[in-house]
Write a protein that holds these residues in place. Structure first.
Motif, short mmCIF file in Angstrom:
data_model
loop_
_atom_site.label_atom_id
_atom_site.label_comp_id
_atom_site.label_asym_id
_atom_site.label_seq_id
_atom_site.Cartn_x
_atom_site.Cartn_y
_atom_site.Cartn_z
N VAL A 199 20.81 56.80 14.66
CA VAL A 199 21.49 57.72 13.51
C VAL A 199 20.29 57.68 12.44
O VAL A 199 19.25 57.10 12.55
CB VAL A 199 22.76 57.11 12.86
N THR A 203 21.19 57.03 6.76
CA THR A 203 22.57 56.64 6.87
C THR A 203 22.82 55.37 6.22
O THR A 203 22.21 54.25 6.35
CB THR A 203 22.93 56.51 8.34
N GLN A 210 25.84 51.22 15.97
CA GLN A 210 24.84 52.10 15.68
C GLN A 210 23.39 51.50 15.17
O GLN A 210 23.64 50.46 14.75
CB GLN A 210 25.27 53.19 14.57
N ARG A 212 19.69 52.56 12.99
CA ARG A 212 18.88 53.64 12.31
C ARG A 212 17.66 53.99 13.12
O ARG A 212 17.15 53.08 13.75
CB ARG A 212 18.59 53.14 10.81
#
Length: 411
Positions: A199, A203, A210, A212
């Motif tokens: 992501v 974010t 998840q 980054r």
């Protein structure tokens, strides 16, 4: 499991093979830039001197222009006595000539007057009477003098093609009156991140699983260091159609394409499949005998190099430094790369390794001692703590503590 591994790495190459053999034909065009903007740019052709440099005989010391023969045998006990017949001013032609038994006062950088073939340093003289000096040491012809073409003869090559211009190169060009240089255009490097788990850095809150996107911003910085212009093209999930479309767009606009694949084997398979569909000549290597960084993909799409980097940040940055950076430089016209800075250091402890692959080990440096830093290839903290890295060659099975090694230093 063996079959899956074989499918994933069906064309494994060594680092040496990659550096020597992966050379897509893409090269950037050229443009003219002002000398003030040319630092780090790559000349498209050698640049030659239009006239000799410095163009006149000049003094390299403050002192007296003399005939060397008039100083032979001079010493503090038995000095040579010379009449001072004039003085040279900076930036002006010499008016007084040096005849036998004479001397002309001269500052550093001034024109050597006619008749003189050497300059004696002022420290090796002393005043005898008004208008006369004592020379306390002899000089030979050429001492204290730079010839009219000692820096460069007319027509000589001042800087070569294919090597990024350094500060000293710009100084030489300025001295030669060169005010603009034709250089290769910086290669546009498309950077694409992929993976369902990846992501954007902005974010705020991460869902479980998840991560980054650390790779894109770090790779963009390394692209600039390699002389390229980064073109960050966002994140694509593990969807072959979307990845194929994004890669085609990147190849259409980029001189080099970097795709950072997701961490899973499935994500890497999707990337390889999408790259394989970009067009001939296609995939050159699918796997490099390197740790970290084995799941590296090298492909050529119509001359545009496409490099699939591992998803783990440390692996991606190591692979970029060893393999992708030379490709970016080559596409940007570099044929004479400058070696990376390195130092000799003593290993603080043993470094294990497996034969048949090249191992890149991060190290911290302290007073000539290199301490290896170990950890998962997913950990960026290992890189941020490192001052440089050492390479354990393919044929080695480790290095003993106390061994003297070459450490490539991070700038």
């Amino acid at each position: 499991m063996a079959e899956a591994a074989h499918r994933e790495f069906f064309a494994v190459r060594t680092v040496a093979e990659a550096l020597a053999g992966f050379r897509p034909g893409r090269r950037t065009g050229t443009e003219a830039v002002a000398l003030d903007e040319a630092h780090g740019r790559v000349p498209a052709a050698p640049i030659h001197a239009l006239q000799a440099l410095p163009g006149f005989e000049r003094s390299t010391v403050d002192g007296y222009a003399v005939r060397a023969a008039d100083t032979y045998g001079a010493s503090e006990a038995l000095p040579s006595y010379l009449d001072v017949v004039g003085e040279v001013r900076m930036g002006r032609p010499a008016r007084a000539a040096v005849s036998p038994g004479g001397a002309v006062a001269i500052p550093t950088g001034a024109v050597v007057p006619p008749g003189a073939d050497a300059v004696v340093m002022i420290e090796h003289t002393q005043a005898a009477t008004s208008g006369m000096i004592e020379v306390l040491r002899p000089v030979a012809p050429g001492d204290g003098v730079v010839g009219a073409d000692d820096d460069a003869a007319a027509g000589a090559e001042l800087v070569p093609a294919g090597r990024a211009l350094r500060a000293q190169d710009l100084g030489m060009l300025a001295a030669a009156g060169v005010t603009s240089v034709r250089v290769h255009i910086r290669p546009r490097v498309a950077i694409l991140s992929s993976g369902d788990e990846v992501v954007a850095p902005e974010t705020t809150e991460l869902a479980p699983g998840q991560v980054r996107d650390a790779n894109a911003v770090a790779l963009a910085a390394l692209v600039r260091d390699a002389g390229g212009e980064p073109d960050r093209r966002g994140i694509v999930g593990d969807d072959r159609d979307a990845l194929r479309a994004a890669l085609r767009d990147a190849v259409a606009v980029g001189d080099v394409v970097l795709v950072s694949a997701g961490s899973s084997v499935g994500a890497r398979d999707e990337t390889a499949a999408a790259v394989a569909e970009l067009g001939p000549p296609g995939i050159w290597a699918h796997g490099i005998a390197l740790r970290p960084g084995k799941p590296t993909l090298l492909a050529d799409s119509g001359g545009v190099p496409v490099i699939g980097l591992p998803g783990n940040p440390r692996s991606a940055l190591v692979v970029f430094g060893l393999i992708a950076a030379p490709v970016v430089r080559l596409v940007g016209g570099v044929t004479r790369p400058v070696p990376e800075p390195s130092v000799r250091a003593r290993l603080a402890r043993d470094v294990p390794s497996a034969g048949g692959r090249l191992d890149v080990v991060q190290v911290a440096l302290d007073d000539g001692v290199a301490t290896p830093l170990f950890g998962s290839s997913a950990l960026l903290s290992v890189l941020t703590a490192a001052d440089g890295y050492l390479v354990v060659p393919e044929e080695a099975t480790g290095l003993d503590g106390g061994t003297e090694v070459d450490v490539t230093v991070y700038r």
